[in-house]
Scaffold this motif. Structure first.
Motif, PDB file in Angstrom:
ATOM      1  N   GLY A  73      19.483   0.704 -40.967  1.00 46.64           N
ATOM      2  CA  GLY A  73      20.773   0.570 -42.444  1.00 46.64           C
ATOM      3  C   GLY A  73      22.212   1.721 -42.110  1.00 46.64           C
ATOM      4  O   GLY A  73      22.978   0.864 -42.843  1.00 46.64           O
ATOM      5  N   GLU A  74      22.186   2.190 -41.504  1.00 42.33           N
ATOM      6  CA  GLU A  74      23.274   3.373 -40.999  1.00 42.33           C
ATOM      7  C   GLU A  74      24.373   2.524 -40.079  1.00 42.33           C
ATOM      8  O   GLU A  74      25.355   2.268 -40.044  1.00 42.33           O
ATOM      9  N   ALA A  75      23.402   1.685 -39.075  1.00 46.42           N
ATOM     10  CA  ALA A  75      24.465   0.837 -38.692  1.00 46.42           C
ATOM     11  C   ALA A  75      25.064  -0.562 -38.543  1.00 46.42           C
ATOM     12  O   ALA A  75      25.407  -0.698 -38.538  1.00 46.42           O
ATOM     13  N   LEU A  76      24.215  -1.186 -39.925  1.00 43.26           N
ATOM     14  CA  LEU A  76      24.464  -2.608 -40.565  1.00 43.26           C
ATOM     15  C   LEU A  76      25.544  -1.724 -41.020  1.00 43.26           C
ATOM     16  O   LEU A  76      26.216  -2.438 -41.780  1.00 43.26           O
ATOM     17  N   LYS A  77      25.444  -1.475 -41.900  1.00 47.91           N
ATOM     18  CA  LYS A  77      26.530  -0.682 -43.216  1.00 47.91           C
ATOM     19  C   LYS A  77      27.914  -0.740 -42.855  1.00 47.91           C
ATOM     20  O   LYS A  77      28.199  -1.496 -43.659  1.00 47.91           O
ATOM     21  N   GLU A  78      28.018  -1.542 -41.987  1.00 47.85           N
ATOM     22  CA  GLU A  78      29.334  -1.317 -41.861  1.00 47.85           C
ATOM     23  C   GLU A  78      30.282  -3.399 -41.471  1.00 47.85           C
ATOM     24  O   GLU A  78      30.917  -3.653 -41.711  1.00 47.85           O
ATOM     25  N   PRO A 135      29.016  -7.327 -43.367  1.00 46.65           N
ATOM     26  CA  PRO A 135      29.534  -8.037 -44.399  1.00 46.65           C
ATOM     27  C   PRO A 135      27.879  -8.177 -45.129  1.00 46.65           C
ATOM     28  O   PRO A 135      27.010  -8.130 -44.193  1.00 46.65           O
ATOM     29  N   ARG A 136      27.339  -7.775 -46.533  1.00 47.66           N
ATOM     30  CA  ARG A 136      25.707  -8.142 -46.077  1.00 47.66           C
ATOM     31  C   ARG A 136      24.706  -9.381 -46.021  1.00 47.66           C
ATOM     32  O   ARG A 136      23.695  -8.907 -45.693  1.00 47.66           O
ATOM     33  N   SER A 137      25.972  -9.908 -46.336  1.00 46.24           N
ATOM     34  CA  SER A 137      25.810 -11.705 -46.401  1.00 46.24           C
ATOM     35  C   SER A 137      25.556 -12.020 -44.731  1.00 46.24           C
ATOM     36  O   SER A 137      24.602 -13.379 -44.633  1.00 46.24           O
ATOM     37  N   SER A 138      26.013 -11.167 -44.061  1.00 45.24           N
ATOM     38  CA  SER A 138      25.838 -11.656 -42.177  1.00 45.24           C
ATOM     39  C   SER A 138      24.654 -11.094 -41.610  1.00 45.24           C
ATOM     40  O   SER A 138      24.483 -11.671 -40.572  1.00 45.24           O
ATOM     41  N   TYR A 139      23.551 -11.049 -42.042  1.00 45.26           N
ATOM     42  CA  TYR A 139      22.392 -10.342 -41.343  1.00 45.26           C
ATOM     43  C   TYR A 139      21.161 -10.497 -42.153  1.00 45.26           C
ATOM     44  O   TYR A 139      20.976 -10.212 -43.487  1.00 45.26           O
ATOM     45  N   LEU A 167      17.180   2.615 -45.689  1.00 43.20           N
ATOM     46  CA  LEU A 167      18.065   1.210 -45.677  1.00 43.20           C
ATOM     47  C   LEU A 167      19.720   1.042 -46.099  1.00 43.20           C
ATOM     48  O   LEU A 167      20.464   0.818 -45.719  1.00 43.20           O
ATOM     49  N   GLY A 168      19.871   1.606 -47.141  1.00 42.21           N
ATOM     50  CA  GLY A 168      20.649   1.853 -48.411  1.00 42.21           C
ATOM     51  C   GLY A 168      21.083   0.371 -48.451  1.00 42.21           C
ATOM     52  O   GLY A 168      22.325   0.211 -48.321  1.00 42.21           O
ATOM     53  N   LEU A 169      20.676  -0.444 -49.067  1.00 44.20           N
ATOM     54  CA  LEU A 169      20.648  -1.732 -49.456  1.00 44.20           C
ATOM     55  C   LEU A 169      19.737  -2.107 -50.364  1.00 44.20           C
ATOM     56  O   LEU A 169      18.818  -1.679 -51.308  1.00 44.20           O
ATOM     57  N   ASP A 170      20.672  -3.058 -51.568  1.00 47.41           N
ATOM     58  CA  ASP A 170      20.045  -2.933 -52.824  1.00 47.41           C
ATOM     59  C   ASP A 170      19.323  -4.674 -52.847  1.00 47.41           C
ATOM     60  O   ASP A 170      18.576  -4.277 -53.397  1.00 47.41           O
ATOM     61  N   TYR A 171      19.333  -4.912 -52.169  1.00 48.52           N
ATOM     62  CA  TYR A 171      17.971  -6.040 -51.828  1.00 48.52           C
ATOM     63  C   TYR A 171      17.576  -5.888 -50.019  1.00 48.52           C
ATOM     64  O   TYR A 171      18.709  -5.942 -49.101  1.00 48.52           O
ATOM     65  N   ILE A 172      16.187  -6.026 -50.093  1.00 50.14           N
ATOM     66  CA  ILE A 172      15.586  -6.817 -48.199  1.00 50.14           C
ATOM     67  C   ILE A 172      15.061  -8.283 -48.573  1.00 50.14           C
ATOM     68  O   ILE A 172      14.707  -8.540 -49.054  1.00 50.14           O
ATOM     69  N   ASP A 173      15.754  -8.384 -47.191  1.00 49.12           N
ATOM     70  CA  ASP A 173      15.420 -10.560 -47.192  1.00 49.12           C
ATOM     71  C   ASP A 173      14.637 -10.633 -46.595  1.00 49.12           C
ATOM     72  O   ASP A 173      13.764 -11.578 -47.283  1.00 49.12           O
ATOM     73  N   LEU A 174      13.838  -9.566 -46.176  1.00 54.29           N
ATOM     74  CA  LEU A 174      11.872  -9.314 -45.945  1.00 54.29           C
ATOM     75  C   LEU A 174      11.175  -9.017 -45.658  1.00 54.29           C
ATOM     76  O   LEU A 174      11.713  -8.427 -45.251  1.00 54.29           O
ATOM     77  N   TYR A 175      10.383  -9.272 -46.617  1.00 53.72           N
ATOM     78  CA  TYR A 175       9.417  -8.201 -46.640  1.00 53.72           C
ATOM     79  C   TYR A 175       8.087  -8.433 -47.012  1.00 53.72           C
ATOM     80  O   TYR A 175       7.400  -9.235 -47.242  1.00 53.72           O
ATOM     81  N   GLN A 176       7.165  -7.608 -45.758  1.00 53.92           N
ATOM     82  CA  GLN A 176       6.596  -8.064 -45.136  1.00 53.92           C
ATOM     83  C   GLN A 176       5.144  -6.832 -45.225  1.00 53.92           C
ATOM     84  O   GLN A 176       5.476  -5.971 -44.701  1.00 53.92           O
ATOM     85  N   CYS A 177       3.563  -7.695 -45.604  1.00 56.17           N
ATOM     86  CA  CYS A 177       2.170  -6.830 -45.389  1.00 56.17           C
ATOM     87  C   CYS A 177       1.867  -6.728 -43.920  1.00 56.17           C
ATOM     88  O   CYS A 177       1.963  -7.687 -42.956  1.00 56.17           O
ATOM     89  N   HIS A 178       1.982  -5.199 -43.443  1.00 49.49           N
ATOM     90  CA  HIS A 178       2.405  -5.174 -41.856  1.00 49.49           C
ATOM     91  C   HIS A 178       0.917  -5.880 -41.356  1.00 49.49           C
ATOM     92  O   HIS A 178       0.549  -5.506 -40.408  1.00 49.49           O
ATOM     93  N   ARG A 179      -0.371  -5.381 -42.316  1.00 49.62           N
ATOM     94  CA  ARG A 179      -1.599  -5.463 -41.710  1.00 49.62           C
ATOM     95  C   ARG A 179      -2.514  -7.000 -42.932  1.00 49.62           C
ATOM     96  O   ARG A 179      -1.469  -6.436 -43.841  1.00 49.62           O
TER      97      ARG A 179
END
Length: 324
Positions: free
Chosen positions: A64-69, A71-75, A110-122
Motif C-alpha cells: 500500500g505504501e509503495a502504490l500510493k503515489e 493513480p488508483r485506477s491504474s492498478y 493497504l491505505g485504500l478505499d476499496y480492494i479490487d479482488l478479494y480472495q478466499c485463501h483456501r
C-alpha cells in the motif's frame, strides 16, 4: 506488457503479476520491496497480489505504501483471507464475521478505499459456502471490494460456488488462484476444464517453482549463498523441489531455453501463459532485474514442436507434486 480479462469479468490484469509471499515484509527490506514494486509498475504490471496473513499484515502495508503515489485506477490490488490472524476462534476461516473484519483491516493496512479482488485463501469446510459467498457479495454491494475470487479450490468447490451464486443471484466469483508450474500441474485435470466452462480466470502462483525454474540450482551442488533456498526464513517451501531428478530436468529445460535464445524463467512463464484461461502468472522478486527479465516472457510464443520437447523432458518427473 500484455493484459487479459480475468475470467468472464471486464477486469483486465497484466499477464505477469507481482506477489509478496515470502518476500515483502519478510526477507526483503522495505526499500528494496518499494523499488521492485515501482519497477513492476513502470514495466506495465498492473496486478499486485498479497494477503492478510503474509507476515501478519506487513506485506499489505508495504504494498500500500509503495502504490500510493500512483493513480488508483491504474492498478489492481488483490488480497486474501483465511489463515489465522490471531489466537481467537473467530480470527480465522471464512465466516461472515472474519470476512467483514479482515476486509476492514486489510483496507486500513493497504491505505485504500476499496480492494479490487478479494480472495478466499483456501476452502473452509467448517463454514457453509452460502455464508461465505453472501458475505463477499455484501462487501461488493458496499463498495469495499469490486470482485471476489478463491484460491486453491477444487473443481467441485468452484462448480458449487458458481451454482450457489446463481441460486442467490450473487455477483459471481471471477477467479481462482492455484499453484501452477512445470512440476505442479494438478489443475490441468479438472480445475481448468471447469474454470473454462464457468468463466473463472486463473491467477497462478509459484510459476517458477520458488526459483527452481530459473536454473540457478544445480544437482549435487550446494545452494548458492543469498538464494531463497539458503534462507532459513523462506526455504521451507523450496526445499521440496530439491531432488536430483528434478534438478537434472531443470538443467535439460535450461538447455532448451538456451537453444531458443531465452532464459529458463522466460521459457517457464511463456509455457504457463500458453493457456488462455490463465489470466496472470504471479512472480516474486527481490531484485528489479528479475522483474525486467520475467516480463519479457509475454512476447514469447511457443510452437507445438517446443511444447512437445518440454513435455518429453518433463516426462521424467511426471509424478512429482511437491506441494500437494
Amino acid at each position: 506488457m500484455k493484459y487479459r480479462r480475468l475470467g468472464n469479468s471486464g477486469l483486465k490484469v497484466s499477464e505477469i503479476g507481482l506477489g509478496s509471499w515470502l518476500t515483502y515484509g519478510k526477507s526483503v527490506n522495505n526499500q528494496t520491496a518499494h523499488d521492485c514494486i515501482h519497477k513492476a509498475y513502470e514495466l506495465g504490471i498492473n496486478f499486485f497480489d498479497t494477503a492478510n496473513a503474509y507476515e501478519g499484515g506487513k506485506a499489505e502495508e508495504v504494498l500500500g505504501e509503495a502504490l500510493k503515489e500512483y493513480p488508483r485506477s491504474s492498478y489492481v490490488v488483490a488480497t486474501k483471507l483465511f489463515f489465522p490472524m490471531g489466537t481467537g476462534p473467530n480470527e480465522r476461516g471464512l465466516s461472515r464475521k472474519h470476512i467483514v473484519e479482515q476486509c476492514d483491516a486489510s483496507l486500513k493496512r493497504l491505505g485504500l478505499d476499496y480492494i479490487d479482488l478479494y480472495q478466499c485463501h483456501r476452502y473452509d469446510p467448517e463454514v457453509p459456502m452460502e455464508e461465505t459467498l453472501l458475505a463477499l457479495d455484501d462487501l461488493i454491494r458496499q463498495g469495499k471490494i469490486l470482485y471476489a475470487g478463491v484460491s486453491e479450490w477444487s473443481a467441485a468447490q468452484i462448480e458449487k460456488a458458481v451454482g450457489i451464486g446463481k441460486d442467490y443471484r450473487l455477483r459471481p466469483i471471477i477467479s481462482n488462484q492455484p499453484i501452477y508450474n512445470m512440476f505442479e500441474r494438478y489443475i490441468e485435470d479438472e480445475v481448468l476444464p471447469v474454470s473454462v466452462e464457468k468463466g473463472i480466470g486463473q491467477i497462478v502462483f509459484s510459476p517458477l517453482a520458488q526459483g527452481v525454474l530459473t536454473g540457478k540450482y544445480k544437482p549435487n551442488t550446494e545452494k548458492p549463498a543469498n538464494s531463497r533456498a539458503a534462507n532459513d526464513a523462506t526455504n521451507f517451501v523450496i526445499n521440496s523441489y530439491f531432488r536430483d531428478d528434478v534438478l537434472t530436468v531443470v538443467q535439460k529445460l535450461s538447455g532448451l531455453a538456451s537453444e531458443l535464445g531465452v532464459t529458463l524463467s522466460q521459457l517457464a512463464l511463456a509455457w504457463i501463459l500458453r493457456q488462455p484461461i490463465i489470466s496472470s502468472a504471479i512472480i516474486g522478486a527481490s531484485r528489479t532485474e528479475q522483474i525486467e527479465e520475467n516480463v519479457q516472457a509475454v512476447d514469447i510464443k511457443l510452437d507445438q514442436h517446443v511444447l512437445q520437447a518440454i513435455d518429453s523432458i518433463l516426462e521424467e518427473v511426471k509424478d512429482f507434486a511437491p506441494l500437494r
